[in-house]
Structure formats: structure tokens, C-alpha cells
Design a protein around this motif. Sequence first.
Motif, PDB file in Angstrom:
ATOM      1  N   HIS A   1     -38.425   3.990 -21.296  1.00  0.00           N
ATOM      2  CA  HIS A   1     -38.487   4.466 -19.909  1.00  0.00           C
ATOM      3  C   HIS A   1     -39.598   3.747 -19.140  1.00  0.00           C
ATOM      4  O   HIS A   1     -39.408   3.365 -17.968  1.00  0.00           O
ATOM      5  CB  HIS A   1     -38.728   5.979 -19.899  1.00  0.00           C
ATOM      6  CG  HIS A   1     -38.727   6.584 -18.537  1.00  0.00           C
ATOM      7  ND1 HIS A   1     -37.756   6.324 -17.594  1.00  0.00           N
ATOM      8  CD2 HIS A   1     -39.595   7.453 -17.943  1.00  0.00           C
ATOM      9  CE1 HIS A   1     -38.012   7.002 -16.487  1.00  0.00           C
ATOM     10  NE2 HIS A   1     -39.130   7.692 -16.677  1.00  0.00           N
TER      11      HIS A   1
ATOM     12  N   ARG B   1     -39.724   6.997 -24.707  1.00  0.00           N
ATOM     13  CA  ARG B   1     -40.702   6.943 -23.622  1.00  0.00           C
ATOM     14  C   ARG B   1     -41.114   5.499 -23.350  1.00  0.00           C
ATOM     15  O   ARG B   1     -41.264   5.102 -22.186  1.00  0.00           O
ATOM     16  CB  ARG B   1     -41.931   7.789 -23.989  1.00  0.00           C
ATOM     17  CG  ARG B   1     -42.972   7.899 -22.884  1.00  0.00           C
ATOM     18  CD  ARG B   1     -42.417   8.557 -21.650  1.00  0.00           C
ATOM     19  NE  ARG B   1     -43.470   8.849 -20.679  1.00  0.00           N
ATOM     20  CZ  ARG B   1     -43.251   9.076 -19.386  1.00  0.00           C
ATOM     21  NH1 ARG B   1     -42.011   9.040 -18.901  1.00  0.00           N
ATOM     22  NH2 ARG B   1     -44.250   9.341 -18.566  1.00  0.00           N
TER      23      ARG B   1
ATOM     24  N   ASP C   1     -38.452   0.278 -18.233  1.00  0.00           N
ATOM     25  CA  ASP C   1     -37.471   0.275 -17.147  1.00  0.00           C
ATOM     26  C   ASP C   1     -38.129   0.287 -15.771  1.00  0.00           C
ATOM     27  O   ASP C   1     -37.537  -0.158 -14.785  1.00  0.00           O
ATOM     28  CB  ASP C   1     -36.542   1.490 -17.257  1.00  0.00           C
ATOM     29  CG  ASP C   1     -35.473   1.306 -18.317  1.00  0.00           C
ATOM     30  OD1 ASP C   1     -35.237   0.150 -18.723  1.00  0.00           O
ATOM     31  OD2 ASP C   1     -34.888   2.313 -18.757  1.00  0.00           O
TER      32      ASP C   1
END
Length: 267
Positions: free
Chosen positions: A100, A97, A103
Motif C-alpha cells: 500500500h 502495508r 502504491d
Amino acid sequence: MDMNEEQPHVEDRCVPWSDGMQLLKDAAEGKHFLPTGLEGIDTLLGGGLRKGQLTEITGQSSSGKTQVCLYSAAHVAARHMGAVLYLDTSNSFSPSRIAHILDELPISLIKEPKDMRLKRVMSSIICESVFDIFALFEVLDRLEVSLNCKVTNGSNKICLLIIDSVSSLLAPIIGGKNSQAGRSMMISVAMILKKLAHKHNLSVLVTNHMVAGNGAPKPALGESWKAAPHIRLMISRDRGSNICTATTLKHTLLACGRHMKFQFLPS
């Protein structure tokens, strides 16, 4: 640690008094904010998690408390603001997570290749599993020693301490036959956290679950703990979505009852 073992004196763990000029100086210069990366929460708090203070996030199950912790850890580390100590009490820390969230950082914050950034950020987040109150005391003692050492040698130090969730450690010790001893230990935890925040100018973020109240759910741990956080936010999530609402239940500078919407990235 024996529950009946003599505890350190309260005055040894109290935050020292400050006069008005010191408080004004801290507010203007020394106590800055750490961003959570969640625009609604950062706007509501005037910039993010205040350094030198203890902030609590409370809410019902699946409201997003852990997500706030993960976002905060990712953004603080990504922005070169310092290291993060993440105390995980329920196996909720998620490196994937974090990756992510990284990103999806705004282009303006991307100063390095993604693989280098991920390695740097993950190495700046120190995650430790803590499953009982005795382990918590041990970790906090080690943290105090580490912070004292890094003040002297100038190394990059921890600026954010996260405990997700503090109520998982404290709730079991404040009930039953040893409730008085448990409450004493709970108050000791609160004083240690506030002393660490004040002395080392770091931000402390803890999560707390909700329990049934008279008419509406309320934060767990009772009135003794209620006085501990400088700031208490309640978050709720709209059913079936990633849209949430943060509401101020307690704040040293802002009115209670203010609220803002914010949104998580899809998992």
C-alpha cells in the motif's frame, strides 16, 4: 546460549575511537541519510535516518512505531538504496502495508511497472522473526559475517537494519533474579548494533515502548539503555487520526524538544 556462559570482552565490541578529522570527513562525505518517507520525520532529522548511527523510535502503544519501520523499509528499498533486514519480534511486519505504501509513492519515484517494483522491493526486504535475545545474538552474528563478505565481493549489501521492537527482547531479561546478567546482555546488544552501524555505514532503527514514570510515561529499558541510541525520537498520535508528532528526546547534533507533525496513509 547459557546465560552464565562467558561473554566476549567488551573491548571486542566497542566502536573504535575516531579523531576530529575523521569525524568531520564522515559528517561531510561518508555518513548519508536514508529517508523514512515521512516528511515530518525526515525534516526533523535533517534528511532521514543517519547511516552509521543507531536511531530509536519510542512511543506508547498504537502511536505508530511499526508504521515508521514499514515506511522506512519500503522507501529505502524502493529508491534502490540497498537491502533492508527487518527483525520482527512481535509478528508486526505487514507485506500488504508495504504494498500500500508503494502504491502511494510520488510519481517522480515511479520508474517501473507496479508489479515489477513490488517484486523488486519485497525481494530487497529480508524479514526474520526473532523472539528472544539468544536468537537476536545469532542473527546479528550472521549479519556481521554477511556484511564482511559483501564488502569483499561488491554485492549489494544491507544498508538498513530494523528491530521492531528491541524492548520486547530486552525487557524480559533485565528483571528478576538474573537482572545483572540481563543488563550485561542488553549492553552487549547496544555495542554490537553501534559497531555494525559504524563499521559498515548502515543505519540501525529500533523501536522501544513506554512505561509509567513519575508524572509522565518514559521510554522503557532504563538508564543503561538510554545512552545507547545516537538519536531518540518520541512519537505520539492525535486521537482518532493518522496525524502524529515526532519529538527529539536525544540527538547528537540537534537540540532536544524540537518537534514536527507528520501523517500516515490510511490503512
